[in-house]
Structures are given as C-alpha cells and as structure tokens.
Design an enzyme around this catalytic site. Structure first.
Site: not given
Length: 163
Positions: A108, A64-66, A68
């Site tokens: 996210s 996950l990151c800001g 994806g």
C-alpha cells in the site's frame, strides 16, 4: 472465481478499495481481515488466507501490507503456496501464467489505488496454461522433498510425537 483478500493495518484502506472494485466483478470475495486500522500482525492474515487456498475454500488470493514483501514471505512459508509480489500489470500476469501463483501481494505504500486495481484485474484475467510446468514442478518437488526430510528427521528425533 472465489477470491480471498487480506491485509495488515498498514494496507487496510487499499484492501477496502480493492474489495469494492472486486464487488463490481463476477468474483466472490472473502475478507480475511484486518477489519480496521488497529494493529494486526501480517503473518497471521497471510497464513489464514494461505490455509484457505490449500483447503480449496478460495481459488486465489490477494494479500497486502505496507510493501507487499512481508505478506509475500509469510504466504510462501505455507506448504504448497506460491505467492508473488506484483506492482505492475506484466508481473501480475506472469505470476499466474508462468508460475501458477495462487496469491499476489501488493504494498500500500508502493502502489496507488488505480494502479492496484489494474494489477489485480490483470492477475485475475489470466489462467495458468502450464507454460512453465517443468519449472513449477521442480519447485513443488523440492518443497515436498524438504517437507518429507524434515518429517523423517522429526520422527527419528522424537520431536513430533510419532514414536
């Protein structure tokens, strides 16, 4: 199933929610970080989780990151890894069923916790039945061809230390 999970600081909160969700399942979860909201470079986490899959230490992964996108790009740079961005149940299922993706990625800032749980559950609930094996094999063959050509080029130029 042994599942690796990792995020950058932007997705830390959602990673923790998904970890808690997975704790209530039969899956064993290995956390590759980050472990707080302190800044972390997502490629570092993506590479570590990808390496663990490559070594057989975990079977599948969730990154996950800001958005994806960053973790997806980073994970796909690791030889042998197929990571797929999935923000809906159908994409998550197809990532596994059609592409045998070892990793799904989520953003996210794109998906909420309840939808993310459904996506993760869909991804982990299906197994690759070699439905698109011919296509996946082509991807693997091209990757091997590229890796072999680059190794040969590095050896001939002396840049890999194998003279």
């Amino acid at each position: 199933m042994k599942i690796g999970i990792g995020s950058d600081h932007n997705a830390f909160q959602l990673k923790e929610i998904i970890k808690e969700f997975l704790a209530d399942t039969e899956h064993e979860v290995v956390d590759f970080g980050c472990h707080s909201t302190s800044a972390v470079d997502y490629p570092d986490v993506a590479f570590e989780l990808s390496q663990s899959i490559s070594r057989g230490e975990v079977e599948r992964g969730i990154l996950l990151c800001g958005t994806g996108i960053g973790v997806c790009i980073a994970a796909n740079k690791y030889p042998g890894i197929r990571a797929a961005l999935a923000h809906d149940v159908y994409s998550a299922e197809r990532a596994q069923l059609s592409n045998n993706a070892q990793i799904i990625t989520l953003g996210s800032q794109i998906i909420g916790p309840e939808a993310a749980k459904k996506v993760v559950n869909a991804y982990l609930s299906v197994s690759w039945a070699e439905g698109s094996k011919r296509k996946v094999d082509k991807i693997i063959e091209k990757e091997q061809e590229f890796l072999n050509d680059n190794y040969k080029e590095a050896v001939s130029s002396g840049s890999c230390g194998a003279n």
